[in-house]
Motif scaffolding. Structure first.
Motif, mmCIF file in Angstrom:
data_model
loop_
_atom_site.group_PDB
_atom_site.id
_atom_site.type_symbol
_atom_site.label_atom_id
_atom_site.label_comp_id
_atom_site.label_asym_id
_atom_site.label_seq_id
_atom_site.Cartn_x
_atom_site.Cartn_y
_atom_site.Cartn_z
ATOM 1 N N VAL A 8 0.862 -1.181 0.000
ATOM 2 C CA VAL A 8 0.000 0.000 0.000
ATOM 3 C C VAL A 8 0.897 1.229 0.000
ATOM 4 O O VAL A 8 1.746 1.396 0.869
ATOM 5 C CB VAL A 8 -0.928 0.011 1.235
ATOM 6 N N ARG A 9 0.722 2.074 -0.983
ATOM 7 C CA ARG A 9 1.509 3.296 -1.063
ATOM 8 C C ARG A 9 1.057 4.272 0.020
ATOM 9 O O ARG A 9 -0.133 4.422 0.290
ATOM 10 C CB ARG A 9 1.321 3.935 -2.434
ATOM 11 N N LYS A 10 2.040 4.941 0.611
ATOM 12 C CA LYS A 10 1.732 5.909 1.666
ATOM 13 C C LYS A 10 2.113 7.319 1.201
ATOM 14 O O LYS A 10 3.206 7.520 0.659
ATOM 15 C CB LYS A 10 2.479 5.558 2.951
ATOM 16 N N ILE A 11 1.197 8.253 1.428
ATOM 17 C CA ILE A 11 1.444 9.653 1.082
ATOM 18 C C ILE A 11 1.311 10.506 2.332
ATOM 19 O O ILE A 11 0.331 10.404 3.071
ATOM 20 C CB ILE A 11 0.476 10.144 -0.008
ATOM 21 N N LEU A 12 2.320 11.338 2.558
ATOM 22 C CA LEU A 12 2.317 12.255 3.692
ATOM 23 C C LEU A 12 1.774 13.604 3.236
ATOM 24 O O LEU A 12 2.279 14.192 2.270
ATOM 25 C CB LEU A 12 3.741 12.413 4.231
ATOM 26 N N LEU A 13 0.751 14.098 3.929
ATOM 27 C CA LEU A 13 0.199 15.425 3.670
ATOM 28 C C LEU A 13 0.585 16.334 4.833
ATOM 29 O O LEU A 13 0.392 15.977 5.995
ATOM 30 C CB LEU A 13 -1.325 15.367 3.534
ATOM 31 N N THR A 14 1.126 17.498 4.534
ATOM 32 C CA THR A 14 1.666 18.366 5.571
ATOM 33 C C THR A 14 0.810 19.606 5.836
ATOM 34 O O THR A 14 1.215 20.481 6.596
ATOM 35 C CB THR A 14 3.098 18.801 5.214
ATOM 36 N N ARG A 15 -0.357 19.682 5.203
ATOM 37 C CA ARG A 15 -1.291 20.759 5.524
ATOM 38 C C ARG A 15 -2.169 20.339 6.702
ATOM 39 O O ARG A 15 -2.215 19.176 7.081
ATOM 40 C CB ARG A 15 -2.183 21.078 4.314
ATOM 41 N N ALA A 195 9.105 23.195 9.856
ATOM 42 C CA ALA A 195 8.821 22.312 10.982
ATOM 43 C C ALA A 195 9.669 21.045 10.914
ATOM 44 O O ALA A 195 10.122 20.530 11.947
ATOM 45 C CB ALA A 195 7.337 21.941 10.995
ATOM 46 N N PHE A 196 9.904 20.552 9.720
ATOM 47 C CA PHE A 196 10.703 19.344 9.553
ATOM 48 C C PHE A 196 12.201 19.663 9.668
ATOM 49 O O PHE A 196 12.966 18.885 10.225
ATOM 50 C CB PHE A 196 10.389 18.696 8.206
ATOM 51 N N ALA A 197 12.604 20.824 9.159
ATOM 52 C CA ALA A 197 14.007 21.209 9.252
ATOM 53 C C ALA A 197 14.411 21.474 10.701
ATOM 54 O O ALA A 197 15.578 21.297 11.069
ATOM 55 C CB ALA A 197 14.259 22.453 8.401
ATOM 56 N N ASP A 198 13.456 21.877 11.542
ATOM 57 C CA ASP A 198 13.747 22.160 12.946
ATOM 58 C C ASP A 198 13.884 20.899 13.795
ATOM 59 O O ASP A 198 14.323 20.974 14.950
ATOM 60 C CB ASP A 198 12.643 23.044 13.553
ATOM 61 N N SER A 199 13.487 19.757 13.242
ATOM 62 C CA SER A 199 13.581 18.494 13.975
ATOM 63 C C SER A 199 14.524 17.548 13.225
ATOM 64 O O SER A 199 14.180 17.080 12.137
ATOM 65 C CB SER A 199 12.192 17.847 14.093
ATOM 66 N N PRO A 200 15.701 17.286 13.759
ATOM 67 C CA PRO A 200 16.648 16.409 13.050
ATOM 68 C C PRO A 200 16.052 15.059 12.672
ATOM 69 O O PRO A 200 16.285 14.563 11.561
ATOM 70 C CB PRO A 200 17.797 16.252 14.062
ATOM 71 N N SER A 201 15.265 14.453 13.576
ATOM 72 C CA SER A 201 14.673 13.146 13.282
ATOM 73 C C SER A 201 13.670 13.249 12.144
ATOM 74 O O SER A 201 13.640 12.402 11.242
ATOM 75 C CB SER A 201 13.985 12.585 14.524
ATOM 76 N N ALA A 202 12.842 14.293 12.167
ATOM 77 C CA ALA A 202 11.852 14.481 11.114
ATOM 78 C C ALA A 202 12.533 14.777 9.785
ATOM 79 O O ALA A 202 12.114 14.266 8.736
ATOM 80 C CB ALA A 202 10.901 15.611 11.482
ATOM 81 N N PHE A 203 13.590 15.587 9.833
ATOM 82 C CA PHE A 203 14.264 15.933 8.589
ATOM 83 C C PHE A 203 14.945 14.717 7.981
ATOM 84 O O PHE A 203 14.939 14.546 6.748
ATOM 85 C CB PHE A 203 15.290 17.042 8.833
#
Length: 254
Positions: A8-15, A195-203
């Motif tokens: 199953v393909r997963k898509i991340l939506l950031t809005r 928001a992602f750049a501010d979190s090393p794990s998320a980035f």
């Protein structure tokens, strides 16, 4: 769906989820698993010129809304000021979702561009109507594309900065979802990367994921961060976004 058999393909939506509803429904119809991790949040502002706007409230030829948030924050301000929408003013909305917010507030949308972005909103008004007065409830630091187009066309534009969009801290449970991975991540603005750049794990998680930027400016920010981005949609409409996703996964149109 093409791609990995049995997966199953997963898509991340950031809005924010309320801004994803139509896209999420269509993606789920196509068989995707949708992950929603909002990258931004809005905070209300106390505008310095609200007395001036209140004094001119019934004189605007147009009220122009570039987002659903603009409608919501204006309604809150209007409640504080004991104001109602002027009956003689005409109303323009950037797209269907914004028009629905206006409709829920009892306002009929007079103009909605064929493509949901500021450029088409501005050119639609400029091309169909003579110069007038236009009021924009807006966000601090947001794009001013429609306003700039109208000003160049000799419209008198007034703005009220009612909110600001800021990076949102990604929660621990959301980081766990990110670490599971996604096949594609959709970003709707350059600031959403913050928001992602501010979190090393998320980035790190996003760095391993293909990124679909909404447009050229967002693509440029993705490139600056060294992210693996694909070509943006032709425009910001739901149809164009879905087309870009189908093309990336090599899916046939319905």
């Amino acid at each position: 769906m093409s791609g990995k058999t049995g997966s199953v393909r997963k898509i991340l939506l950031t809005r924010a989820p309320e801004d994803n509803s139509a896209l999420r429904i269509e993606l789920e119809k196509l068989g995707f698993r949708v992950i929603e991790i909002p990258a931004l949040e809005t905070v209300a502002l106390k505008p310095s010129n609200d007395g001036e706007i209140a004094a001119k409230w019934n004189s605007f030829g147009w009220m122009v809304f570039s987002s659903r948030r603009a409608v919501r924050h204006l309604l809150g301000w209007m409640k504080e000021k004991s104001l109602e929408f002027p009956l003689k003013t005409r109303y323009a909305a950037v797209g269907k979702g914004t028009g629905e917010e206006l409709s829920a507030a009892g306002v009929k949308t007079d103009v909605m561009p064929p493509v949901e972005d500021g450029e088409h909103l501005g050119t639609c008004l400029l091309g169909a109507f003579p110069p007038s007065t236009a009021f924009f409830p807006s966000s601090r630091g947001g794009l001013r594309t429609a306003q700039e187009i109208l000003i160049k066309g000799n419209w008198a534009v007034s703005e009220l900065e009612l909110y600001e969009t800021i990076p949102r801290k990604i929660r621990a449970e959301e980081l766990s979802l990110l670490k599971e991975g996604a096949d594609l991540a959709f970003f709707a603005s350059p600031s959403a990367f913050s928001a992602f750049a501010d979190s090393p794990s998320a980035f790190r998680a996003i760095s391993r994921t293909k990124v679909l930027p909404i447009g050229a400016t967002t693509l440029g920010r993705a490139s600056e961060l060294g992210l693996n981005a694909i070509s943006p949609p032709g425009d910001t409409s739901l149809t164009a976004i879905l087309k870009a996703i189908r093309e990336y996964f090599r899916m046939s149109a319905p």
